[in-house]
Write a protein that holds these residues in place. Sequence first.
Motif, PDB file in Angstrom:
ATOM      1  N   CYS A   1       0.723  -1.582 -10.860  1.00 46.14           N
ATOM      2  CA  CYS A   1       0.653  -0.616 -11.960  1.00 46.14           C
ATOM      3  C   CYS A   1      -0.813  -0.295 -12.303  1.00 46.14           C
ATOM      4  N   LEU A   2      -1.648  -1.321 -12.346  1.00 48.54           N
ATOM      5  CA  LEU A   2      -3.070  -1.128 -12.621  1.00 48.54           C
ATOM      6  C   LEU A   2      -3.719  -0.293 -11.524  1.00 48.54           C
ATOM      7  N   ALA A   3      -3.432  -0.615 -10.268  1.00 50.44           N
ATOM      8  CA  ALA A   3      -4.017   0.116  -9.146  1.00 50.44           C
ATOM      9  C   ALA A   3      -3.609   1.585  -9.180  1.00 50.44           C
ATOM     10  N   ILE A   4      -2.349   1.847  -9.446  1.00 52.70           N
ATOM     11  CA  ILE A   4      -1.841   3.217  -9.494  1.00 52.70           C
ATOM     12  C   ILE A   4      -2.516   3.999 -10.615  1.00 52.70           C
ATOM     13  N   SER A   5      -2.569   3.397 -11.793  1.00 49.37           N
ATOM     14  CA  SER A   5      -3.157   4.074 -12.955  1.00 49.37           C
ATOM     15  C   SER A   5      -4.626   4.390 -12.725  1.00 49.37           C
ATOM     16  N   GLU A   6      -5.362   3.424 -12.179  1.00 44.38           N
ATOM     17  CA  GLU A   6      -6.788   3.653 -11.928  1.00 44.38           C
ATOM     18  C   GLU A   6      -7.018   4.710 -10.853  1.00 44.38           C
ATOM     19  N   GLN A   7      -6.215   4.677  -9.793  1.00 46.47           N
ATOM     20  CA  GLN A   7      -6.366   5.673  -8.735  1.00 46.47           C
ATOM     21  C   GLN A   7      -6.080   7.080  -9.255  1.00 46.47           C
ATOM     22  N   CYS A   8      -5.055   7.205 -10.070  1.00 43.96           N
ATOM     23  CA  CYS A   8      -4.727   8.518 -10.637  1.00 43.96           C
ATOM     24  C   CYS A   8      -5.845   9.003 -11.559  1.00 43.96           C
ATOM     25  N   LEU A   9      -6.394   8.096 -12.347  1.00 43.46           N
ATOM     26  CA  LEU A   9      -7.482   8.453 -13.252  1.00 43.46           C
ATOM     27  C   LEU A   9      -8.711   8.897 -12.464  1.00 43.46           C
ATOM     28  N   ASP A  10      -8.998   8.201 -11.367  1.00 40.83           N
ATOM     29  CA  ASP A  10     -10.172   8.522 -10.553  1.00 40.83           C
ATOM     30  C   ASP A  10     -10.032   9.823  -9.784  1.00 40.83           C
ATOM     31  N   GLN A  11      -8.821  10.343  -9.682  1.00 41.28           N
ATOM     32  CA  GLN A  11      -8.621  11.606  -8.973  1.00 41.28           C
ATOM     33  C   GLN A  11      -8.851  12.812  -9.873  1.00 41.28           C
ATOM     34  N   HIS A  12      -9.412  12.573 -11.025  1.00 42.55           N
ATOM     35  CA  HIS A  12      -9.771  13.635 -11.973  1.00 42.55           C
ATOM     36  C   HIS A  12      -8.611  14.586 -12.232  1.00 42.55           C
ATOM     37  N   ALA A  13      -7.578  14.018 -12.798  1.00 42.32           N
ATOM     38  CA  ALA A  13      -6.403  14.806 -13.157  1.00 42.32           C
ATOM     39  C   ALA A  13      -6.766  15.752 -14.310  1.00 42.32           C
TER      40      ALA A  13
ATOM     41  N   ASP B   1      -5.759   6.153 -22.088  1.00 41.59           N
ATOM     42  CA  ASP B   1      -5.079   5.485 -23.199  1.00 41.59           C
ATOM     43  C   ASP B   1      -4.164   4.378 -22.677  1.00 41.59           C
ATOM     44  N   TYR B   2      -3.419   4.657 -21.610  1.00 43.46           N
ATOM     45  CA  TYR B   2      -2.504   3.669 -21.036  1.00 43.46           C
ATOM     46  C   TYR B   2      -3.268   2.466 -20.491  1.00 43.46           C
ATOM     47  N   LEU B   3      -4.325   2.724 -19.749  1.00 43.91           N
ATOM     48  CA  LEU B   3      -5.116   1.624 -19.182  1.00 43.91           C
ATOM     49  C   LEU B   3      -5.739   0.763 -20.276  1.00 43.91           C
ATOM     50  N   THR B   4      -6.240   1.403 -21.315  1.00 43.97           N
ATOM     51  CA  THR B   4      -6.848   0.655 -22.417  1.00 43.97           C
ATOM     52  C   THR B   4      -5.807  -0.181 -23.152  1.00 43.97           C
ATOM     53  N   ALA B   5      -4.641   0.396 -23.358  1.00 42.56           N
ATOM     54  CA  ALA B   5      -3.594  -0.301 -24.108  1.00 42.56           C
ATOM     55  C   ALA B   5      -2.982  -1.457 -23.325  1.00 42.56           C
TER      56      ALA B   5
ATOM     57  N   GLU C   1       0.820  -1.214   0.000  1.00 43.95           N
ATOM     58  CA  GLU C   1       0.000   0.000   0.000  1.00 43.95           C
ATOM     59  C   GLU C   1       0.854   1.264   0.000  1.00 43.95           C
ATOM     60  N   ASP C   2       1.961   1.241   0.748  1.00 46.44           N
ATOM     61  CA  ASP C   2       2.857   2.398   0.764  1.00 46.44           C
ATOM     62  C   ASP C   2       3.539   2.587  -0.587  1.00 46.44           C
ATOM     63  N   LEU C   3       3.879   1.469  -1.222  1.00 43.62           N
ATOM     64  CA  LEU C   3       4.486   1.522  -2.546  1.00 43.62           C
ATOM     65  C   LEU C   3       3.496   2.101  -3.567  1.00 43.62           C
ATOM     66  N   ILE C   4       2.244   1.678  -3.482  1.00 43.41           N
ATOM     67  CA  ILE C   4       1.208   2.205  -4.369  1.00 43.41           C
ATOM     68  C   ILE C   4       1.036   3.707  -4.147  1.00 43.41           C
ATOM     69  N   ASP C   5       0.992   4.122  -2.872  1.00 44.01           N
ATOM     70  CA  ASP C   5       0.844   5.550  -2.561  1.00 44.01           C
ATOM     71  C   ASP C   5       2.010   6.362  -3.119  1.00 44.01           C
ATOM     72  N   LEU C   6       3.225   5.839  -2.947  1.00 45.99           N
ATOM     73  CA  LEU C   6       4.419   6.526  -3.439  1.00 45.99           C
ATOM     74  C   LEU C   6       4.358   6.706  -4.950  1.00 45.99           C
ATOM     75  N   HIS C   7       4.122   5.607  -5.654  1.00 44.82           N
ATOM     76  CA  HIS C   7       4.096   5.674  -7.118  1.00 44.82           C
ATOM     77  C   HIS C   7       2.921   6.530  -7.613  1.00 44.82           C
ATOM     78  N   ARG C   8       1.779   6.451  -6.939  1.00 46.27           N
ATOM     79  CA  ARG C   8       0.620   7.255  -7.331  1.00 46.27           C
ATOM     80  C   ARG C   8       0.948   8.750  -7.210  1.00 46.27           C
ATOM     81  N   ASP C   9       1.517   9.133  -6.075  1.00 36.88           N
ATOM     82  CA  ASP C   9       1.867  10.540  -5.874  1.00 36.88           C
ATOM     83  C   ASP C   9       2.919  11.002  -6.884  1.00 36.88           C
ATOM     84  N   HIS C  10       3.893  10.136  -7.160  1.00 41.89           N
ATOM     85  CA  HIS C  10       4.928  10.464  -8.138  1.00 41.89           C
ATOM     86  C   HIS C  10       4.312  10.624  -9.530  1.00 41.89           C
ATOM     87  N   LEU C  11       3.435   9.695  -9.895  1.00 43.94           N
ATOM     88  CA  LEU C  11       2.790   9.756 -11.208  1.00 43.94           C
ATOM     89  C   LEU C  11       1.939  11.013 -11.328  1.00 43.94           C
TER      90      LEU C  11
END
Length: 182
Positions: free
Chosen positions: A52-64, A74-78, A17-27
Amino acid sequence: DYELCEEWGHLYPVPREDLIDLHRDHLLHLLEMGDMEKALQLLQRIEDPGVCLAISEQCLDQHASLAASHFLADYLTAHFYASLTTARRNEIQALYIGSKMLLTLPELSRVNYIHLSSRPLLMLEQLLMNMKVDWVAVAVQTLHQLLAGREIGFTVEDIDNLLSKYAEKALNFPFTLKEKRS
């Protein structure tokens, strides 16, 4: 700092979970900076596809931002199309198409429609109601190109039906024409 934390993650055990949080914030940081190349490199460095999937989805859901949403969809679909549920797949593809439609609009007008980025048909309807016929023409052309071979919950026929409905309303007169009689 993010890269230093990432190196520590390789040297010492870090909870998932900490790794996901780190990568999500970095992304999110990279996407806010508009550095899509480094964002892609970050996602490619993540070895665990589930993370990677969890990070991408969380970032997408945060309405960037618009560009970030487009990139993530595009990344998630590909890369994770088969891993997503049908509903989630349709949602992500609708967001991809909606963000692509928004990018066809004049830059200053995008802010008026960005809240509809995940609902392309509703965005098209709003453009029709606002009498933005030139923008609708470009949006419809974009939709026709993007919908080729994709399933996202609506079809080209749905677009045509919407256009027909508003064309009919545009020709609907609220009064009747009477003949002049002598």
